[in-house]
Write an enzyme that holds these catalytic residues in place. Structure first.
Site, mmCIF file in Angstrom:
data_model
loop_
_atom_site.group_PDB
_atom_site.id
_atom_site.type_symbol
_atom_site.label_atom_id
_atom_site.label_comp_id
_atom_site.label_asym_id
_atom_site.label_seq_id
_atom_site.Cartn_x
_atom_site.Cartn_y
_atom_site.Cartn_z
ATOM 1 N N HIS B 7 0.854 -1.215 0.205
ATOM 2 C CA HIS B 7 0.046 0.021 -0.017
ATOM 3 C C HIS B 7 0.844 1.391 -0.107
ATOM 4 O O HIS B 7 2.064 1.146 0.392
ATOM 5 C CB HIS B 7 -0.939 0.010 1.329
ATOM 6 N N HIS B 79 3.874 7.016 3.690
ATOM 7 C CA HIS B 79 4.875 6.127 3.780
ATOM 8 C C HIS B 79 4.550 5.026 2.583
ATOM 9 O O HIS B 79 3.442 5.250 2.012
ATOM 10 C CB HIS B 79 5.016 5.271 4.914
ATOM 11 N N GLU B 130 7.968 1.062 4.779
ATOM 12 C CA GLU B 130 7.426 0.014 5.803
ATOM 13 C C GLU B 130 7.603 -1.249 5.065
ATOM 14 O O GLU B 130 7.557 -1.587 3.752
ATOM 15 C CB GLU B 130 5.930 0.184 5.942
#
Lengths: 134, 134
Positions: B7, B79, B130
């Site tokens: 994502h 992010h 991430e």
């Protein structure tokens, strides 16, 4: 209206260093750099299993990412590109909803040779959004 | 090492407004808001054909995105999350290459119930990365 996420573009001050980081440290599939003088950038594609990330380095005078990098000298996420089936229909719907299209509001031929539009970050949660007709 | 792009997270000051924008103006499939008090955010998922975008709004005191929004009051890309098959192997490789892991360097259970790590933006072209084990 929105189809796939075509790419996320990350502006970088040093394309060779960023490419090495993705290739060697993160173990991703990284293309050779490709100069796109008509777009004012040199680009490297990070090929992921479902989409791609594009690393952009300024090329030549007046690069469209020069201002972003002067504000973000380490680099950073510059824009997100969504695919649409019909860019003129997308534009008309956006305009009807009051969203601002950057430039003269006419699709241009983007870095992948397809019609693109950029939408005003102020209208899209602070995010520069590119729409690409595929 | 890198698998799919899991994502892209966009921090927003007003989740209802941003959801309406993606649903009504951009015509995307948008989930109901989901409060994740243990992560200090309320999240809405934009389901695209190949991945998802997460809209994040601060929840409660000391939200991890509060600082970002005070610097970027309109919101912005916060992010990017990549999938990895083995997060401990990924961590060891990153550390061996001198990349900094945020926090104590141990994977935490992320917003999707899976082990995650965050990497230092200074080491990743100004981008908060991430990694999520899937």
């Amino acid at each position: 209206m929105l189809g796939k996420l075509n790419h996320v573009a990350i502006a970088v001050p040093d394309l060779e260093k960023a490419s090495a980081l993705y290739r060697d440290t993160l173990g991703a599939k990284v293309s050779a750099p490709q100069a796109l003088p008509e777009h004012g950038v040199t680009v490297v594609f990070i090929e992921l299993d479902n989409t791609k990330v594009e690393l952009l380095e300024p090329l030549g005078e007046g690069s469209p990412i020069a201002g972003f990098l002067s504000k973000n000298p380490d680099g950073g996420m510059h824009h997100i590109c969504y695919e649409v089936a019909d860019i003129m229909a997308a534009r008309d719907r956006l305009k009807a909803d009051g969203a601002r299209i950057l430039g003269d509001g006419k699709p241009k031929i983007g870095a992948h040779g397809k019609p693109v539009l950029f939408l005003h970050p102020k209208d899209f949660a602070g995010t520069l959004v590119e729409l690409e007709q595929v």
